[in-house]
Structures are given as C-alpha cells and as structure tokens.
Design a protein around this motif. Structure first.
Motif, PDB file in Angstrom:
ATOM      1  N   SER A 137      -6.393  25.023  72.310  1.00 18.36           N
ATOM      2  CA  SER A 137      -5.039  24.509  72.445  1.00 18.36           C
ATOM      3  C   SER A 137      -4.870  23.148  71.788  1.00 18.36           C
ATOM      4  O   SER A 137      -5.813  22.368  71.734  1.00 18.36           O
ATOM      5  CB  SER A 137      -4.679  24.395  73.927  1.00 18.36           C
ATOM      6  OG  SER A 137      -3.290  24.335  74.074  1.00 18.36           O
ATOM      7  N   GLY A 138      -3.684  22.911  71.286  1.00 15.81           N
ATOM      8  CA  GLY A 138      -3.326  21.581  70.810  1.00 15.81           C
ATOM      9  C   GLY A 138      -3.317  21.458  69.307  1.00 15.81           C
ATOM     10  O   GLY A 138      -3.811  22.327  68.594  1.00 15.81           O
ATOM     11  N   GLU A 175      -3.839  30.019  69.710  1.00 13.13           N
ATOM     12  CA  GLU A 175      -3.302  28.932  70.535  1.00 13.13           C
ATOM     13  C   GLU A 175      -2.898  29.531  71.882  1.00 13.13           C
ATOM     14  O   GLU A 175      -2.118  30.484  71.920  1.00 13.13           O
ATOM     15  CB  GLU A 175      -2.110  28.292  69.826  1.00 13.13           C
ATOM     16  CG  GLU A 175      -1.244  27.376  70.685  1.00 13.13           C
ATOM     17  CD  GLU A 175      -1.981  26.182  71.242  1.00 13.13           C
ATOM     18  OE1 GLU A 175      -2.456  25.359  70.448  1.00 13.13           O
ATOM     19  OE2 GLU A 175      -2.093  26.081  72.488  1.00 13.13           O
ATOM     20  N   GLN A 176      -3.418  28.939  72.973  1.00  9.80           N
ATOM     21  CA  GLN A 176      -3.115  29.535  74.274  1.00  9.80           C
ATOM     22  C   GLN A 176      -1.671  29.298  74.711  1.00  9.80           C
ATOM     23  O   GLN A 176      -1.123  30.055  75.502  1.00  9.80           O
ATOM     24  CB  GLN A 176      -4.095  29.038  75.334  1.00  9.80           C
ATOM     25  CG  GLN A 176      -4.102  27.530  75.572  1.00  9.80           C
ATOM     26  CD  GLN A 176      -3.076  27.054  76.582  1.00  9.80           C
ATOM     27  OE1 GLN A 176      -2.839  27.726  77.588  1.00  9.80           O
ATOM     28  NE2 GLN A 176      -2.471  25.897  76.312  1.00  9.80           N
ATOM     29  N   ALA A 177      -1.036  28.240  74.200  1.00  6.61           N
ATOM     30  CA  ALA A 177       0.342  27.949  74.606  1.00  6.61           C
ATOM     31  C   ALA A 177       1.283  28.994  74.015  1.00  6.61           C
ATOM     32  O   ALA A 177       1.033  29.536  72.948  1.00  6.61           O
ATOM     33  CB  ALA A 177       0.746  26.560  74.127  1.00  6.61           C
ATOM     34  N   VAL A 190       5.722  25.564  71.751  1.00  7.27           N
ATOM     35  CA  VAL A 190       5.370  24.836  70.535  1.00  7.27           C
ATOM     36  C   VAL A 190       6.620  24.605  69.676  1.00  7.27           C
ATOM     37  O   VAL A 190       6.786  23.542  69.083  1.00  7.27           O
ATOM     38  CB  VAL A 190       4.269  25.593  69.760  1.00  7.27           C
ATOM     39  CG1 VAL A 190       3.897  24.848  68.489  1.00  7.27           C
ATOM     40  CG2 VAL A 190       3.044  25.790  70.644  1.00  7.27           C
ATOM     41  N   TYR A 214       0.053  32.876  69.134  1.00  8.14           N
ATOM     42  CA  TYR A 214       0.326  32.061  70.317  1.00  8.14           C
ATOM     43  C   TYR A 214       0.034  32.911  71.536  1.00  8.14           C
ATOM     44  O   TYR A 214      -0.132  34.123  71.434  1.00  8.14           O
ATOM     45  CB  TYR A 214       1.781  31.595  70.301  1.00  8.14           C
ATOM     46  CG  TYR A 214       2.054  30.655  69.148  1.00  8.14           C
ATOM     47  CD1 TYR A 214       1.764  29.302  69.272  1.00  8.14           C
ATOM     48  CD2 TYR A 214       2.561  31.129  67.944  1.00  8.14           C
ATOM     49  CE1 TYR A 214       1.995  28.439  68.217  1.00  8.14           C
ATOM     50  CE2 TYR A 214       2.797  30.279  66.883  1.00  8.14           C
ATOM     51  CZ  TYR A 214       2.505  28.930  67.012  1.00  8.14           C
ATOM     52  OH  TYR A 214       2.705  28.080  65.972  1.00  8.14           O
ATOM     53  N   TRP A 247      -5.954  33.695  73.824  1.00  4.87           N
ATOM     54  CA  TRP A 247      -7.098  32.869  74.195  1.00  4.87           C
ATOM     55  C   TRP A 247      -8.380  33.695  74.273  1.00  4.87           C
ATOM     56  O   TRP A 247      -8.315  34.918  74.447  1.00  4.87           O
ATOM     57  CB  TRP A 247      -6.829  32.142  75.513  1.00  4.87           C
ATOM     58  CG  TRP A 247      -6.591  33.053  76.678  1.00  4.87           C
ATOM     59  CD1 TRP A 247      -7.518  33.535  77.532  1.00  4.87           C
ATOM     60  CD2 TRP A 247      -5.329  33.598  77.106  1.00  4.87           C
ATOM     61  NE1 TRP A 247      -6.935  34.346  78.473  1.00  4.87           N
ATOM     62  CE2 TRP A 247      -5.593  34.393  78.244  1.00  4.87           C
ATOM     63  CE3 TRP A 247      -4.006  33.490  76.642  1.00  4.87           C
ATOM     64  CZ2 TRP A 247      -4.577  35.078  78.926  1.00  4.87           C
ATOM     65  CZ3 TRP A 247      -3.003  34.179  77.327  1.00  4.87           C
ATOM     66  CH2 TRP A 247      -3.296  34.960  78.445  1.00  4.87           C
ATOM     67  N   GLY A 287      -8.154  21.032  74.242  1.00  7.86           N
ATOM     68  CA  GLY A 287      -7.464  19.746  74.313  1.00  7.86           C
ATOM     69  C   GLY A 287      -8.473  18.623  74.455  1.00  7.86           C
ATOM     70  O   GLY A 287      -9.683  18.837  74.416  1.00  7.86           O
ATOM     71  N   LEU A 299       3.951  16.446  74.018  1.00  3.03           N
ATOM     72  CA  LEU A 299       2.682  17.096  73.670  1.00  3.03           C
ATOM     73  C   LEU A 299       2.041  17.711  74.910  1.00  3.03           C
ATOM     74  O   LEU A 299       1.645  18.879  74.916  1.00  3.03           O
ATOM     75  CB  LEU A 299       1.699  16.048  73.137  1.00  3.03           C
ATOM     76  CG  LEU A 299       1.526  15.874  71.640  1.00  3.03           C
ATOM     77  CD1 LEU A 299       0.493  14.794  71.378  1.00  3.03           C
ATOM     78  CD2 LEU A 299       1.094  17.179  70.989  1.00  3.03           C
ATOM     79  N   ASP A 300       1.926  16.885  75.957  1.00  2.12           N
ATOM     80  CA  ASP A 300       1.282  17.354  77.192  1.00  2.12           C
ATOM     81  C   ASP A 300       1.976  18.596  77.721  1.00  2.12           C
ATOM     82  O   ASP A 300       1.329  19.551  78.152  1.00  2.12           O
ATOM     83  CB  ASP A 300       1.337  16.263  78.267  1.00  2.12           C
ATOM     84  CG  ASP A 300       0.354  15.150  77.960  1.00  2.12           C
ATOM     85  OD1 ASP A 300      -0.491  15.351  77.049  1.00  2.12           O
ATOM     86  OD2 ASP A 300       0.431  14.097  78.609  1.00  2.12           O
ATOM     87  N   PHE A 311       1.419  21.822  75.426  1.00  2.00           N
ATOM     88  CA  PHE A 311       0.084  22.423  75.411  1.00  2.00           C
ATOM     89  C   PHE A 311      -0.545  22.491  76.808  1.00  2.00           C
ATOM     90  O   PHE A 311      -1.763  22.522  76.938  1.00  2.00           O
ATOM     91  CB  PHE A 311      -0.813  21.673  74.427  1.00  2.00           C
ATOM     92  CG  PHE A 311      -0.337  21.801  73.004  1.00  2.00           C
ATOM     93  CD1 PHE A 311      -0.429  23.011  72.345  1.00  2.00           C
ATOM     94  CD2 PHE A 311       0.237  20.727  72.343  1.00  2.00           C
ATOM     95  CE1 PHE A 311       0.024  23.155  71.036  1.00  2.00           C
ATOM     96  CE2 PHE A 311       0.693  20.854  71.034  1.00  2.00           C
ATOM     97  CZ  PHE A 311       0.589  22.077  70.389  1.00  2.00           C
TER      98      PHE A 311
END
Ligand SMILES: Cc1cc2nc3c(=O)[nH]c(=O)nc-3n(C[C@H](O)[C@H](O)[C@H](O)COP(=O)(O)OP(=O)(O)OC[C@H]3O[C@@H](n4cnc5c(N)ncnc54)[C@H](O)[C@@H]3O)c2cc1C
Ligand SMILES: Cc1cc2nc3c(=O)[nH]c(=O)nc-3n(C[C@H](O)[C@H](O)[C@H](O)COP(=O)(O)OP(=O)(O)OC[C@H]3O[C@@H](n4cnc5c(N)ncnc54)[C@H](O)[C@@H]3O)c2cc1C
Lengths: 376, 435
Positions: free
Chosen positions: B149-150, B172-174, B179, B210, B213, B247, B329-330, B333
């Motif tokens: 992630s991130g 990307e796990q988000a 995003v 996206y 994971w 992250g 950002l926080d 993600f």
C-alpha cells in the motif's frame, strides 16, 4: 463468584508459589494481579537458583528452596528453560581461597555437592575466563531457570489445583478479611497473603513502625546468540560483598549462560532508586567488570538491557508471616536478590502458617516481629 | 570514549535532517549531524552503487560544507542520558555528544505484515528491494510483483522498471475510489501532481490492481509464486521476487525513550516542530509520513527554531501546505481489516526468535507476549514485528531501552571512561566535494 478462603495479592513468583501451596491444601485461592503473571521484579531477574550463607537463616531458606526446585526440575516444561549448569564462585586473588575452602567445608557438612577448583581447574572448567585467577568454588547443585515462565507455570499448577487468577486487578488496601480494589469495590476472604513485591508494604492498613524496605535497583544486559562462552553461572566472590554492602552503588561480575548461546550479564546494586530507567554509566561499569573476567565478551553484541527493583530489607532476610495486629493478614515479600530461589520455601512457610503447623525449617528469622520497634 | 560538544545535534541525515542542519547552521549555530549510513540522503536520495552520492545529496553537501556543519557518517545513536547527552557508536568506538538542542530526524521504516510465505528468500520490503537494487543486486529480467500500500509502491516500481525488471503486477490494497479521491487533492501540491502524473505515464504498461493484496507466497529455496486476492477472485502469479510493503511507520524509538509525546505512532510537535520535551525537535517522517517535500519543509523549520532564530512565516506556510496532504494520504491508504487475517496459525511473526502467530494470539500486551514467547526480543529488537503486532493485535510498544541497536559490549562498556579528546579523530568525517 463464591468467596475465596485465601486472597493472594500479587502474581509474581512469590505470590504464585504461595497460591500453589495453598491451593494444594484444598483452600479456595484467588490471586489478584495488577498486570499479568510475573510482570514485576520476577520478569527482570536472572533466575539463578542459589544457595548462600550470609547467615544461618539465609542458608536454611535458600538450601531448602533449592531442594524444592531440584525436586520439581524434571516436571518443569521446556519454556522454563531449566539448566542444571551449576555455579562457580570465582576467587580473583589467593586471599579469597580461604573463603573458598571454608565454604566448601561448611557446604559439604550439609551434604551439598561442591568442589574446590585451583587456578588450573578453574581455567579448565571455564576456558574463557581471564588467566591467572586464583581458583573457585563449584556449586554443583545450583540451577538456572527463566523466572517469568516459572511463575506462569506455578500459577497454572495452582489453577489446576482449583485456584483462580484475576489479572489486571489492582488492589488499594489489604486487611485480614479481604482487599479493597482500586475501583473501590471490596473482595472478602478468610485470609489474605500480601505478596505485592516492592509495593507490598504500601498496601497494608497502616504503616507498621520498624517495618520497611528499600528498593534496590539492578541492571542486566543480554548478548546476541553466539558460540558458548561459559558453562556455569559465574560470579566473583566480590559479588557477595556487593550484595552485602550498604554502600549506595556497587557492581560485580555475575554472568549466566543461556541455552540459546546468549550470555546474561549482571549485576549492579543501587539503593533508593525508584525508577527503572537504564543508567548508561552504571551499565557500562557493570559491563567493564564482566569483560575484565571474560575478555571475549568485549566482541559480543549487547542486544538488550533492563533493570529491576529488588525489595531489600535491612537485615537481608525476607518478611514472611502474620502482620501483627491484623489477624488473617500475612506478608510474603522482601526477598531482595533471592526471591526466585526462595519463592518455593516461602510458599511452604505461608501454607504452614495458615494451617497452624510447624515447618521444615524454623520460620522465626523471617517473621515480621523481628523488625518491630519495641513499644515504649 | 570520545567527547563532542555541539549546539544543535541532528539525528539522521535524510531530507529532514539535511534541511535542519543547513537551516540551523545558516542561523549561526554550531551543528553536528549523526547518520548511521555510509552516505547522507536517507531513504530517498540513496547513492547508486558503492560510492557515488546522489546528485541532490551532493547539492546539500555543498551547502553544509559552506556553513561548517560536521557530519558524522556510519555513526549510530545507541543510547542517551536525557536529551542533552547522546551516545553514538562508530566503528566500535563510543562517543558522547553534549548538546543544548536536539533535532530528531530518524525517518520511518516499512511496515511488514505476516502472511504465509513472507519469510521466503526473494520476498522483501518495497523500499528494501529498492535499496538492494541500488547497492548492485541484479534485477534485470527478473519477474517482480510489487504489493502492499501507498505511493511508495509506484515510486519503487518505476525505478525497478528502469533497471530492467519485468513488472508483473502492482497490487494496491486500497480501493480505487480512495486513491482517486486522493488524486483530486493533488492540485494542492503541483509538484506532487507532476510527479504522480509522470509516474503513472511511465508505469502505464504495468498491470495495476486496486483492492488487491497478497495471500500467500510459495517456493522452496526462494519465492516461486504469489497468490493474491483481487476484487474478482484470487490470482496466482509466478515470479522471481515479491516486494511487499504496507506503508511506513515513524521511527520513534529515540523520541519515545527521551519521553517525547507520541500520538498514533508519530512524534507530536508544535508549530515550531518542538516536542513535548523542551529543546527536542522533530522533523520529517518521525512526525508522520508525508513525503520528501514535507520532510524538507519541516527540517528547515526545526533547524531554525532549534538554533534559536525566528522561523520565516513563508517556511511555516510551506510546511502547513504540505502537511494538509498527509491526512489525505493516511485516509486513502488506510489498511483494510482483512490484512489482520492473512497469517496462518503457524506463520512466523517474529523472525528473529521464530515466534508463530498462534503463540501470540490471546496475549494481553506486547510485553506479556514478549515474556511468554520472546517475540521482539531478538536482534532487531521488535523493529519488524512491533509495528506488525500493533496492527494485528492493537498492542502498544513495549518500553524502549538502550542500546537502540545491538552494539559490541566493549563499546557500551566505554561509556563514562574519559579519553583525551584529541586522541581519536577516527570517526570524525566532514563532507568533501568528491565523496
Ligand atoms: C536484576 C535482578 C536479578 C535477580 N536475580 C535473581 C536470581 O538470579 N535468583 C533469585 O533467586 N532472585 C533474583 N532476583 C530477585 C527476584 O527477582 C525477586 O526477589 C523476586 O522476583 C520477587 O518476587 P515477588 O513475587 O516478591 O515480586 P514481584 O515479581 O514484583 O511480584 C509482585 C507482583 O505484585 C503485583 N502488584 C503490585 N502491586 C499490586 C497491587 N496494588 N495490586 C495487585 N497486584 C499488585 C505486581 O504487578 C507484581 O506482579 C533478582 C532481582 C533483580 C532485580
Ligand atoms: C524507495 C523510496 C522512494 C521514495 N520516493 C519518494 C518520492 O518519489 N516522492 C516523495 O515525496 N517521497 C518519496 N519517498 C519517501 C521519502 O523517502 C521520505 O519522505 C523522506 O526520505 C523522509 O525523510 P526523513 O529525513 O524524514 O527520513 P529518512 O529519509 O528515512 O532519513 C532518516 C535517516 O536517519 C538515519 N537514522 C535513523 N535512526 C538512526 C540512528 N539511531 N542513528 C543514526 N542514524 C539514524 C537513517 O539512516 C536515515 O538516513 C520514497 C521513499 C523510499 C523508501
């Protein structure tokens, strides 16, 4: 919840041993522990099951307790890491060999297996030690274990015998009839054993004149895994002087091989320090002392350091017995640097006292009455 | 033991530490910088190969050289006796730095989460793989999956691509919408927008998913394949390397040791970058992860304030603008709860001491688990498993104690021994123009 017969306050190794002995006698035991089992001084200790002869009384309690541990040793599971490695008391100078010979004779007269090592014998037993040491006294029966795991095992056995443990429960006051918790609630019981370590005296209903102890801080360091550097618990005879002194600060060579190939390095003693901060200068003094004895330690990497507070009485004997003026209330604390060893003896003494019978050793030297100020 | 007297002592020579050093020195303070690596530059401005400094680092070096900043490289902070007395080790030698002000710029480290196979050779961190490759590990032609992630995933994927890696997937796990929402905030920072657009353009050939994971890595001697969870079922990819990072977590060990307030895993600071402990400042990712521009902006403020000078309003504004981006950002993600259930009972969580997930579940706290299982007791001192168990079980870190890194006993033992200060200049290094 039905009412317990006995409340044990504190789930350190002393409370754990008391709980086990009392539960085995058929009492309904409840342990109240502020944190989790073994989280106090017990978690910080070296775990040397040791015999000492600073006084007759100290000798009796340590020897008896060591016998109790030896009898248990085969039962203890792997995580308690019992190691029957023995201990060598190291004489740096010829003058200390008199002490070695005297103690050897004394211990032998009590049937303890010991051996006097001369300079060469010591070098053969422990090749990593610096050359030209005078000799040593090998205590074959000393063992080493991992204290927090030992405390957990004792509590588990107590639970098997019917005891309960409540962790995360903080006690504000104890009396002969129960305890008041921090949340204001009370827990009644037939009798109460206060084994709250360095906090035990603060929980008493009122201060008892003459009854006091001082926290005595100790530093320890542990190395990374590596090739085995030593085979016994090793301590300089000067350690005894360090343990004995009333001086503010002292350090001594005292190291322990762990089965993992790590070396646990002690020890320091500082009076009246209440904080458990690692003090770099004391730590360094202690490490310098260790390197003087085992030069190869210099290259080993230290991965962790920590400190613990030993509950120390003025006469270096624990406080085990009824609290005067409070029937049903017992104290079991003040074990200074010997509580891992003497926990088992303490548990037996407390169980005997609660049952009103005599014990395998005379409990008088540990009872609280010895400290009390004579009434004017 | 060597004694060094300093006025403003800066720990870490990443972007934040370099900016702080320059600002403090230009405000007239006598400045020392301590850096564990062989070269300054931190995470981002890493040297290529063994010697050549990153071009950006070189520009900073020239600036520091002009102001007489002393930079102590390959020097690691291992202990402290309050914020005015910092112990370091360089080449096995102990030094004591006395200082009146301290700036902590120790950056962050990657968050690893355990899943079956994560300890296989060939499975690395995302930044970790980047560092390996920069130090010469051959990546050309290797099939690589980048997961976690991130923004770091994209930055690293791009640099691996440039070195000839065959990128199979960026996972990307988000979720995509999170995003996209973040991307809409990018106008606030035109430089970031340009960076991001450039990255996307260069990575256009690389498959990207996206809400995806890793579930499991398999292989015998080395990772051979990875199974991933995607929004439309699972996918298995054969690969030669799996780079995984969930992250970054602020490296707060020293701050925590000095008693600075820590909130949500980051060092708390005021508008002047000062912590709850007077005289101790924080800059860069130690105060929260927000990228290199924020790190530099915070460094400049911290360095100036630590030197006792007035911080230009413009600098404060620049920092605040960058700061605004951090919370976005926080949020974008944030790690999904499914990631707490990746580990199988037998999956190792603490690599140093081989502690499996099942041994930890049910413990009351990090300290209880440590005493019962040795989790976090090994030579990394919980740097890897600590952040993971915090995410997995909600545990707070156990107390920090010296040494902050394993050190030879001889070095620790030297604390407090006095040595004529001229005796050993070995560890004192200033920049030279060609370093
Ligand atoms: C560095 C060092 C090395 C040592 N090495 C050795 C050794 O090699 N061999 C040896 O025999 N001994 C050694 N000791 C000594 C030994 O550690 C102690 O004597 C022993 O642990 C004391 O045990 P305890 O149960 O009395 O105290 P603790 O372990 O402190 O237990 C007391 C318990 O009471 C709890 N408690 C406190 N207040 C409350 C409250 N208000 N309500 C509820 N619970 C409460 C605490 O959380 C704690 O768990 C060493 C000690 C130190 C510091
Ligand atoms: C591979 C990669 C690519 C990136 N790409 C981008 C990008 O494109 N854009 C962007 O905005 N951001 C990017 N980042 C993030 C960027 O690197 C960080 O935001 C920035 O480096 C933070 O700076 P810092 O000074 O706070 O910390 P760091 O760069 O982490 O520096 C901290 C320094 O402190 C030193 N240190 C720590 N502890 C000690 C100790 N005890 N003793 C001595 N020294 C110590 C470390 O060695 C390190 O050099 C990237 C990060 C990575 C890893």
């Amino acid at each position: 919840m039905s009412l317990p017969d006995v409340l044990v306050v504190g789930g350190g190794i002393v409370g754990a041993a008391c709980a086990l002995e009392l539960a085995r006698e058929g009492h309904r035991v409840e342990v109240l522990e502020r944190g989790f089992t073994g989280c106090g001084t017990t978690a910080t200790a070296m775990g040397h099951i040791i015999v000492l002869h600073d006084s007759q009384a100290q000798f009796r309690l340590t020897r008896w307790s060591q016998e109790l541990w030896s009898a248990l040793a085969d039962e203890l599971p792997g995580e308690v890491e019992v190691d029957r490695c023995g201990c060598i008391w190291i004489a740096s100078e010829e003058s200390q060999m008199d002490w070695v010979r005297d103690k050897a004779a004394l211990y032998r007269s009590h049937g303890i297996e010991v051996e006097v090592l001369d300079s060469l014998g010591l070098a053969q037993a422990e090749p990593s030690l610096r050359p030209n040491l005078a000799g040593g006294l090998r205590m074959r029966e000393d063992l080493v274990l991992y204290p927090p795991a030992a405390a957990r095992w004792l509590v588990q056995r107590a639970v098997d015998a019917g005891a309960t443990i409540r962790t995360g429960v903080s006690v504000r006051r104890v009396s002969g009839a129960g305890a008041t918790l921090d949340d204001g609630s009370t827990r009644a019981a037939g009798c109460v054993v206060d084994a709250a370590g360095t906090k035990a005296l603060e929980l008493l209903p009122e201060p008892i004149p003459g009854l006091q102890f001082r926290p005595r801080k100790g530093h320890l360091a542990i190395t990374d895994r590596g090739p085995r550097r030593c085979w016994h618990q090793l301590a300089e005879i000067g350690y005894l002087a360090s343990a004995h002194t009333h001086a503010q600060t002292s350090v001594a060579f005292n190291v322990q091989p762990r089965r993992t190939g790590q070396v646990l390095v002690g020890s320091s003693r500082q009076y009246d320090r209440h904080d458990t901060r690692v003090e770099p200068e004391i730590l360094a003094r202690m490490l310098r002392r260790a390197i003087e004895f085992i030069p190869a330690l210099a290259e080993m990497r230290v991965t962790r350091t920590w400190t613990g507070l030993r509950p120390a009485t003025d006469d270096r004997l624990p406080l085990i017995g009824p609290v005067p003026g409070h029937s049903g209330l017992y104290l079991a604390t003040g074990h200074e640097g010997l509580g891992i060893t003497t926990s088992l003896g303490t548990g037996r003494l407390i169980a005997d006292m609660v049952a009103g019978r005599s014990s395998a050793i005379d409990p008088a030297p540990y009872r609280l009455d010895r400290c009390l100020e004579p009434q004017a | 033991m060597r004694e060094v007297a300093s006025e403003v002592l800066i720990l870490g020579a990443g972007p934040a530490g370099l900016a702080a050093a320059a600002a403090a020195a230009e405000a007239g303070a006598r400045v020392d910088v301590i850096e564990g690596n062989r070269s300054p530059g931190g995470q981002i401005w890493r040297p290529e190969g063994a010697t050549e400094a990153h071009p950006t680092t070189r520009r900073w070096q020239q600036r520091l050289l002009r102001t007489g900043v002393r930079v102590h490289l390959e020097t690691t902070v291992v202990a402290a006796d309050g914020p005015r007395c910092i112990y370091t080790v360089c080449g096995g030698e102990m030094s004591r730095f006395r200082t009146s002000r301290l700036v902590l710029a120790t950056g962050s480290r990657e968050l690893f989460l355990p899943f079956p196979g994560w300890t296989l050779p060939g499975v690395t961190g995302v930044g970790g793989l980047q560092a390996l490759v920069k130090s010469g590990w051959p990546i050309e032609g290797k099939r690589v999956v980048v997961a976690g992630s991130g923004p770091l995933l994209l930055a690293v994927a791009d640099s691996l691509r440039r070195r000839g890696a065959k990128l199979l997937l960026i996972a990307e796990q988000a979720p995509r919408r999170a995003v996209v929402r973040l991307a809409r905030q990018l106008w606030r920072s035109p430089r970031k927008a340009i960076q991001a657009l450039g990255l996307m353009a260069r990575l256009v050939q690389v498959p990207m998913r996206y809400a995806c994971w890793p579930l499991r890595a398999t292989g015998d001697e080395c990772v051979r394949s990875v199974l991933l969870q995607g929004s439309d079922g699972s996918i298995e990819l054969e690969c030669d390397a799996l780079a995984c990072g969930f992250g970054l977590v602020p490296e707060i060990a020293i701050a925590a040791y000095l008693g600075c307030d820590v909130e949500c895993g980051a060092m708390s600071v005021d508008a002047q970058q000062q912590s709850s402990v007077p005289g101790v400042y924080g800059a860069g990712e130690i105060t929260g992860v927000g990228g290199v521009e924020l790190a530099v902006a915070e460094g400049a403020v911290a360095g100036t304030a630590a030197a006792g000078a007035r911080v230009p309003v413009r600098w404060l504004a620049r920092r605040d603008r960058q700061q605004a981006f951090v919370s976005h950002l926080d949020r974008a993600f944030a790690l999904r709860p499914e990631l707490r259930r990746l580990a199988a009972p037998e999956t190792i969580v603490c690599r140093c001491e081989d502690v499996a997930f099942e041994a930890l579940a049910g413990a009351e706290s990090a300290r209880a688990a440590k005493l019962a299982t040795r989790c976090g007791m090994g030579s990394c001192q919980g740097r890897v498993c600590g952040p993971a168990t915090r995410f997995l079980f909600g545990w707070h870190h156990d107390r920090v104690r010296p040494p902050f890194f394993p050190v030879p006993m001889a070095a620790l033992a030297a604390i407090g021994t006095v040595q004529p200060s001229s005796a050993n200049p070995a560890c004192y290094q200033t920049f030279t123009m060609d370093c």
